[in-house]
Design a protein around this motif. Structure first.
Motif, PDB file in Angstrom:
ATOM      1  N   GLN A   1      -2.087   5.342   3.750  1.00 28.41           N
ATOM      2  CA  GLN A   1      -3.028   4.323   4.065  1.00 28.41           C
ATOM      3  C   GLN A   1      -2.298   2.798   4.509  1.00 28.41           C
ATOM      4  OE1 GLN A   1      -3.991   4.184   0.001  1.00 28.41           O
ATOM      5  NE2 GLN A   1      -6.029   4.712   0.746  1.00 28.41           N
ATOM      6  N   THR A   2      -3.066   1.906   4.400  1.00 23.09           N
ATOM      7  CA  THR A   2      -2.587   0.424   5.036  1.00 23.09           C
ATOM      8  C   THR A   2      -3.006  -0.571   3.915  1.00 23.09           C
ATOM      9  OG1 THR A   2      -4.544  -0.247   6.287  1.00 23.09           O
ATOM     10  CG2 THR A   2      -3.736   1.529   7.719  1.00 23.09           C
TER      11      THR A   2
ATOM     12  N   CYS B   1      -6.264  -0.190   1.609  1.00 25.38           N
ATOM     13  CA  CYS B   1      -6.364  -0.014   0.275  1.00 25.38           C
ATOM     14  C   CYS B   1      -6.585  -1.097  -0.951  1.00 25.38           C
ATOM     15  CB  CYS B   1      -5.067   0.545  -0.483  1.00 25.38           C
ATOM     16  SG  CYS B   1      -3.933  -0.419  -1.632  1.00 25.38           S
TER      17      CYS B   1
ATOM     18  N   LEU C   1      -6.532  12.260   2.086  1.00 24.97           N
ATOM     19  CA  LEU C   1      -7.560  11.684   1.449  1.00 24.97           C
ATOM     20  C   LEU C   1      -8.435  12.936   0.418  1.00 24.97           C
ATOM     21  CD1 LEU C   1      -7.962   9.132   3.574  1.00 24.97           C
ATOM     22  CD2 LEU C   1      -7.140   8.903   2.092  1.00 24.97           C
TER      23      LEU C   1
ATOM     24  N   ASP D   1       1.157  -4.710   5.617  1.00 21.57           N
ATOM     25  CA  ASP D   1       1.291  -3.805   6.248  1.00 21.57           C
ATOM     26  C   ASP D   1       3.053  -2.923   5.664  1.00 21.57           C
ATOM     27  OD1 ASP D   1      -1.246  -2.694   6.120  1.00 21.57           O
ATOM     28  OD2 ASP D   1      -1.083  -3.044   8.345  1.00 21.57           O
TER      29      ASP D   1
ATOM     30  N   HIS E   1       0.601  -1.130   0.170  1.00 28.94           N
ATOM     31  CA  HIS E   1      -0.358   0.169   0.407  1.00 28.94           C
ATOM     32  C   HIS E   1       0.489   1.342  -0.085  1.00 28.94           C
ATOM     33  CE1 HIS E   1       0.695   1.430   4.023  1.00 28.94           C
ATOM     34  NE2 HIS E   1       1.746  -0.214   4.445  1.00 28.94           N
TER      35      HIS E   1
ATOM     36  N   SER F   1      -5.154   4.820  12.081  1.00 30.45           N
ATOM     37  CA  SER F   1      -4.015   4.615  11.804  1.00 30.45           C
ATOM     38  C   SER F   1      -2.827   5.320  12.230  1.00 30.45           C
ATOM     39  CB  SER F   1      -4.168   3.508  10.768  1.00 30.45           C
ATOM     40  OG  SER F   1      -5.409   2.461  10.299  1.00 30.45           O
TER      41      SER F   1
ATOM     42  N   ILE G   1      -5.249  13.848   7.861  1.00 31.13           N
ATOM     43  CA  ILE G   1      -5.465  12.601   6.880  1.00 31.13           C
ATOM     44  C   ILE G   1      -6.867  12.367   6.415  1.00 31.13           C
ATOM     45  CG2 ILE G   1      -5.601   9.549   7.290  1.00 31.13           C
ATOM     46  CD1 ILE G   1      -3.359  10.801   7.946  1.00 31.13           C
TER      47      ILE G   1
ATOM     48  N   TYR H   1       3.457   1.400   9.002  1.00 33.77           N
ATOM     49  CA  TYR H   1       1.825   1.839   9.105  1.00 33.77           C
ATOM     50  C   TYR H   1       1.454   0.391   9.558  1.00 33.77           C
ATOM     51  CZ  TYR H   1       3.852   5.261   5.982  1.00 33.77           C
ATOM     52  OH  TYR H   1       4.916   6.298   4.483  1.00 33.77           O
TER      53      TYR H   1
ATOM     54  N   HIS I   1     -11.040   4.195   9.793  1.00 32.42           N
ATOM     55  CA  HIS I   1      -9.385   3.342   9.893  1.00 32.42           C
ATOM     56  C   HIS I   1      -8.256   3.706   9.531  1.00 32.42           C
ATOM     57  CE1 HIS I   1      -6.550  -0.089   9.099  1.00 32.42           C
ATOM     58  NE2 HIS I   1      -7.084   0.438   8.054  1.00 32.42           N
ATOM     59  N   TYR I   2      -8.718   4.609   8.336  1.00 36.18           N
ATOM     60  CA  TYR I   2      -6.669   5.335   7.529  1.00 36.18           C
ATOM     61  C   TYR I   2      -6.395   6.311   8.964  1.00 36.18           C
ATOM     62  CZ  TYR I   2      -7.036   3.455   3.408  1.00 36.18           C
ATOM     63  OH  TYR I   2      -7.583   2.250   2.340  1.00 36.18           O
TER      64      TYR I   2
END
Length: 292
Positions: free
Chosen positions: A37-38, A41, A177, A59, A33, A198, A173, A63, A194-195
């Motif tokens: 992100q992780t 994606c 995005l 990951d 990714h 993280s 974040i 990350y 989630h993003y």
């Protein structure tokens, strides 16, 4: 997000653990990714890919659920060489000495270095929405610096960018995005959360900054050494990019990768922004299946 996949946390050496999910059957395929992100994606295309391949979505170091060590004075802990070695060790631990490799954004840069340093491990390589790092830095002008401001913000000395991002991680974040996406509905609220979550860990923010600091320092040294030694990619390479993003507008993507490769380079633009697997999953999936 990966209901039919199994979860793994694999020690890869030097106290680093890499988190990944694995699913499907067939030839092994590693998905890497990008930022911010992780492995999530790949959630829209992982299951269809798993119908043809044994898919591993990992990951990167720094990350998601993977280890987040300090960067060190020379940022070597986040050199793409170190991050690539993590992924080779992960795949070997899962029983795969040779595999297909797809990387988006930062994952594409890790994939590039992995394919240079471990050529016998990579059967085919796909890079999504990037040109080579040194090529992009060398072309810096107002347009590029405006669109890729984060390349110059995140590399500032610690802990200036870390403090700025930690001040309002939620906004930063989500803004990042949204500003790189050109397709409505690419991210639903759960994945956005989630993003964001993280990066609630201060070490995750530091790790991402170190990833970019390494890209502006030690990674350029490694790339220059490879170029001087005449090291080129030897496996077929696919480059995909978003037609509504900066990469295709600013760079001749295929020409830039042909300079780095001794093998066949192919690819094309998709009708989207930066996040190909999430903005244009069907087109991304088709292109990858055709190539892989």
């Amino acid at each position: 997000m990966f209901e039919s996949f199994t979860s793994h946390t694999i020690p890869v050496g030097n106290g680093i653990e890499i988190a990944a999910v694995k699913g499907g059957s067939g030839p092994p395929l590693l998905l890497l990714h990008g930022y911010p992100q992780t492995r999530a994606c790949w959630r829209k295309i992982a299951a269809p890919l798993a119908e043809r391949f044994t898919v591993v979505a990992a990951d990167l170091r720094g990350y998601g659920q993977s280890s987040k060590p300090p960067g060190g004075a020379d940022h070597a802990a986040y050199a793409k060489r170190a991050m690539a070695a993590d992924q080779v060790a992960l795949m070997r631990a899962l029983g795969f000495e040779r595999f297909r490799l797809v990387g988006h954004d930062r994952g594409g840069r890790v994939a590039h270095r992995l394919a240079l340093d471990h050529q016998s491990a990579v059967e085919r390589l796909a890079v999504l929405d990037i040109a080579p790092t040194a090529t992009m830095y060398a072309a810096t002008d107002r347009e590029f610096a405006t669109a890729y401001y984060h390349w110059f913000f995140l590399i500032q000395p610690a802990d200036f960018p870390e403090r700025m991002i930690a001040n309002n991680t939620h906004y930063y974040i989500r803004h990042t995005l949204a500003s790189w996406c050109r397709t409505d509905g690419a991210f639903d609220e759960p994945v956005l959360r989630h993003y964001v979550e993280s990066f609630f860990d201060p070490m995750a923010i530091h790790a991402a900054c170190e990833d970019y600091r390494a890209a502006a320092t030690i990674d350029l040294v490694h790339d220059a050494e490879s170029d001087a030694a005449g090291v080129k990619l030897t496996m077929p390479l696919l480059a995909l990019w978003g037609s509504r993003g900066i990469v295709g507008r600013k760079f001749d993507v295929l020409a830039s990768w042909r300079e780095k490769s001794a093998a066949t380079v192919s690819g094309h633009a998709l009708d989207c922004g930066h996040f190909l697997p999430e903005e244009a999953p069907e087109d991304t999936l088709k292109a990858l299946l055709d190539f892989l």
